[in-house]
Design a protein around this motif. Structure first.
Motif, PDB file in Angstrom:
ATOM      1  N   VAL A 139     -12.455   6.620  -7.166  1.00 25.73           N
ATOM      2  CA  VAL A 139     -12.099   8.008  -7.494  1.00 25.73           C
ATOM      3  C   VAL A 139     -10.955   8.027  -8.505  1.00 25.73           C
ATOM      4  O   VAL A 139     -11.000   8.770  -9.495  1.00 25.73           O
ATOM      5  CB  VAL A 139     -11.737   8.807  -6.218  1.00 25.73           C
ATOM      6  N   LEU A 140      -9.940   7.213  -8.271  1.00 26.02           N
ATOM      7  CA  LEU A 140      -8.810   7.159  -9.202  1.00 26.02           C
ATOM      8  C   LEU A 140      -9.232   6.619 -10.565  1.00 26.02           C
ATOM      9  O   LEU A 140      -8.785   7.118 -11.604  1.00 26.02           O
ATOM     10  CB  LEU A 140      -7.693   6.294  -8.611  1.00 26.02           C
ATOM     11  N   ALA A 141     -10.097   5.617 -10.584  1.00 27.55           N
ATOM     12  CA  ALA A 141     -10.579   5.061 -11.857  1.00 27.55           C
ATOM     13  C   ALA A 141     -11.463   6.059 -12.586  1.00 27.55           C
ATOM     14  O   ALA A 141     -11.361   6.204 -13.813  1.00 27.55           O
ATOM     15  CB  ALA A 141     -11.332   3.759 -11.607  1.00 27.55           C
ATOM     16  N   ASP A 142     -12.326   6.774 -11.860  1.00 28.59           N
ATOM     17  CA  ASP A 142     -13.183   7.784 -12.492  1.00 28.59           C
ATOM     18  C   ASP A 142     -12.364   8.907 -13.121  1.00 28.59           C
ATOM     19  O   ASP A 142     -12.760   9.478 -14.129  1.00 28.59           O
ATOM     20  CB  ASP A 142     -14.175   8.369 -11.484  1.00 28.59           C
ATOM     21  N   ALA A 143     -11.225   9.224 -12.506  1.00 26.29           N
ATOM     22  CA  ALA A 143     -10.331  10.243 -13.063  1.00 26.29           C
ATOM     23  C   ALA A 143      -9.440   9.652 -14.156  1.00 26.29           C
ATOM     24  O   ALA A 143      -8.624  10.353 -14.741  1.00 26.29           O
ATOM     25  CB  ALA A 143      -9.473  10.843 -11.958  1.00 26.29           C
ATOM     26  N   ASP A 144      -9.601   8.367 -14.422  1.00 28.34           N
ATOM     27  CA  ASP A 144      -8.851   7.642 -15.451  1.00 28.34           C
ATOM     28  C   ASP A 144      -7.362   7.543 -15.133  1.00 28.34           C
ATOM     29  O   ASP A 144      -6.541   7.371 -16.025  1.00 28.34           O
ATOM     30  CB  ASP A 144      -9.065   8.292 -16.819  1.00 28.34           C
ATOM     31  N   LEU A 145      -6.998   7.643 -13.849  1.00 28.79           N
ATOM     32  CA  LEU A 145      -5.596   7.553 -13.454  1.00 28.79           C
ATOM     33  C   LEU A 145      -5.141   6.110 -13.277  1.00 28.79           C
ATOM     34  O   LEU A 145      -3.940   5.828 -13.329  1.00 28.79           O
ATOM     35  CB  LEU A 145      -5.365   8.324 -12.153  1.00 28.79           C
ATOM     36  N   ILE A 146      -6.088   5.207 -13.059  1.00 26.35           N
ATOM     37  CA  ILE A 146      -5.739   3.796 -12.929  1.00 26.35           C
ATOM     38  C   ILE A 146      -6.639   2.965 -13.839  1.00 26.35           C
ATOM     39  O   ILE A 146      -7.727   3.388 -14.208  1.00 26.35           O
ATOM     40  CB  ILE A 146      -5.849   3.284 -11.468  1.00 26.35           C
ATOM     41  N   THR A 147      -6.128   1.802 -14.170  1.00 26.15           N
ATOM     42  CA  THR A 147      -6.912   0.823 -14.913  1.00 26.15           C
ATOM     43  C   THR A 147      -7.297  -0.276 -13.936  1.00 26.15           C
ATOM     44  O   THR A 147      -6.652  -0.451 -12.902  1.00 26.15           O
ATOM     45  CB  THR A 147      -6.091   0.213 -16.060  1.00 26.15           C
ATOM     46  N   ARG A 148      -8.346  -0.985 -14.251  1.00 25.12           N
ATOM     47  CA  ARG A 148      -8.710  -2.134 -13.430  1.00 25.12           C
ATOM     48  C   ARG A 148      -9.217  -3.235 -14.344  1.00 25.12           C
ATOM     49  O   ARG A 148      -9.875  -2.985 -15.342  1.00 25.12           O
ATOM     50  CB  ARG A 148      -9.713  -1.773 -12.349  1.00 25.12           C
ATOM     51  N   ARG A 149      -8.847  -4.441 -13.972  1.00 23.94           N
ATOM     52  CA  ARG A 149      -9.312  -5.607 -14.725  1.00 23.94           C
ATOM     53  C   ARG A 149      -9.626  -6.710 -13.731  1.00 23.94           C
ATOM     54  O   ARG A 149      -8.975  -6.836 -12.702  1.00 23.94           O
ATOM     55  CB  ARG A 149      -8.291  -6.050 -15.762  1.00 23.94           C
ATOM     56  N   ARG A 150     -10.633  -7.456 -14.063  1.00 17.20           N
ATOM     57  CA  ARG A 150     -11.076  -8.536 -13.182  1.00 17.20           C
ATOM     58  C   ARG A 150     -10.553  -9.859 -13.720  1.00 17.20           C
ATOM     59  O   ARG A 150     -10.610 -10.134 -14.917  1.00 17.20           O
ATOM     60  CB  ARG A 150     -12.593  -8.556 -13.112  1.00 17.20           C
ATOM     61  N   GLU A 151     -10.024 -10.646 -12.810  1.00 12.36           N
ATOM     62  CA  GLU A 151      -9.571 -12.001 -13.113  1.00 12.36           C
ATOM     63  C   GLU A 151     -10.243 -12.908 -12.086  1.00 12.36           C
ATOM     64  O   GLU A 151      -9.776 -13.041 -10.959  1.00 12.36           O
ATOM     65  CB  GLU A 151      -8.045 -12.063 -12.979  1.00 12.36           C
ATOM     66  N   GLY A 152     -11.386 -13.454 -12.434  1.00 17.66           N
ATOM     67  CA  GLY A 152     -12.173 -14.228 -11.474  1.00 17.66           C
ATOM     68  C   GLY A 152     -12.687 -13.315 -10.372  1.00 17.66           C
ATOM     69  O   GLY A 152     -13.337 -12.316 -10.638  1.00 17.66           O
ATOM     70  N   GLN A 153     -12.341 -13.631  -9.138  1.00 19.41           N
ATOM     71  CA  GLN A 153     -12.744 -12.801  -7.997  1.00 19.41           C
ATOM     72  C   GLN A 153     -11.750 -11.677  -7.701  1.00 19.41           C
ATOM     73  O   GLN A 153     -12.003 -10.834  -6.853  1.00 19.41           O
ATOM     74  CB  GLN A 153     -12.869 -13.682  -6.738  1.00 19.41           C
ATOM     75  N   THR A 154     -10.627 -11.666  -8.402  1.00 22.02           N
ATOM     76  CA  THR A 154      -9.558 -10.715  -8.119  1.00 22.02           C
ATOM     77  C   THR A 154      -9.630  -9.523  -9.057  1.00 22.02           C
ATOM     78  O   THR A 154      -9.820  -9.682 -10.261  1.00 22.02           O
ATOM     79  CB  THR A 154      -8.182 -11.409  -8.276  1.00 22.02           C
ATOM     80  N   ILE A 155      -9.454  -8.330  -8.493  1.00 20.61           N
ATOM     81  CA  ILE A 155      -9.371  -7.113  -9.297  1.00 20.61           C
ATOM     82  C   ILE A 155      -7.926  -6.636  -9.270  1.00 20.61           C
ATOM     83  O   ILE A 155      -7.332  -6.470  -8.202  1.00 20.61           O
ATOM     84  CB  ILE A 155     -10.312  -6.009  -8.768  1.00 20.61           C
ATOM     85  N   TRP A 156      -7.371  -6.443 -10.449  1.00 20.52           N
ATOM     86  CA  TRP A 156      -6.011  -5.947 -10.605  1.00 20.52           C
ATOM     87  C   TRP A 156      -6.067  -4.478 -10.996  1.00 20.52           C
ATOM     88  O   TRP A 156      -6.846  -4.082 -11.869  1.00 20.52           O
ATOM     89  CB  TRP A 156      -5.284  -6.731 -11.699  1.00 20.52           C
ATOM     90  N   TYR A 157      -5.220  -3.675 -10.362  1.00 20.68           N
ATOM     91  CA  TYR A 157      -5.143  -2.241 -10.655  1.00 20.68           C
ATOM     92  C   TYR A 157      -3.768  -1.922 -11.224  1.00 20.68           C
ATOM     93  O   TYR A 157      -2.765  -2.509 -10.837  1.00 20.68           O
ATOM     94  CB  TYR A 157      -5.358  -1.425  -9.379  1.00 20.68           C
ATOM     95  N   GLY A 158      -3.749  -0.973 -12.155  1.00 21.77           N
ATOM     96  CA  GLY A 158      -2.495  -0.519 -12.751  1.00 21.77           C
ATOM     97  C   GLY A 158      -2.574   0.963 -13.055  1.00 21.77           C
ATOM     98  O   GLY A 158      -3.661   1.554 -13.071  1.00 21.77           O
ATOM     99  N   LEU A 159      -1.428   1.567 -13.282  1.00 20.45           N
ATOM    100  CA  LEU A 159      -1.392   2.986 -13.638  1.00 20.45           C
ATOM    101  C   LEU A 159      -1.842   3.180 -15.077  1.00 20.45           C
ATOM    102  O   LEU A 159      -1.468   2.394 -15.953  1.00 20.45           O
ATOM    103  CB  LEU A 159       0.031   3.531 -13.528  1.00 20.45           C
TER     104      LEU A 159
END
Length: 95
Positions: A50-70
């Motif tokens: 929901v937060l990503a769809d609203a573009d409030l957070i970013t997400r990036r994948r590093e291998g099996q790990t997903i990192w979230y940021g504002l």
């Protein structure tokens, strides 16, 4: 870009507001964020989506790990839109 109303809908949930608050200091993994909540993984994933769809957070994948940021750009746009709502109409007409 999502409408400001999408951001408000996303921020309507206290858990999502807490996720945003936690991300103020920098990126966190999904696991690090989940440690702060008593929720199932699917529920946490839903909040992240929901937060990503609203573009409030970013997400990036590093291998099996997903990192979230504002996504501070969108947050700044939402704040600017809110400030415009509070500005008297007479000021807006002169501009």
């Amino acid at each position: 870009m999502p409408a400001p109303t999408d951001a408000f809908k996303a921020m309507a949930d206290p858990a999502r507001r807490e996720i945003l608050r936690l991300l103020r200091d920098g990126e966190m993994t999904a696991g690090q964020l989940a440690e702060h909540f008593d929720m199932t993984r699917p529920t946490m994933s839903h909040h992240f989506a929901v937060l990503a769809d609203a573009d409030l957070i970013t997400r990036r994948r590093e291998g099996q790990t997903i990192w979230y940021g504002l996504n501070t750009t969108v947050l700044q746009d939402v704040v600017a839109w809110m400030m415009d709502l509070t500005e008297p109409q007479t000021k807006r007409r002169k501009a």
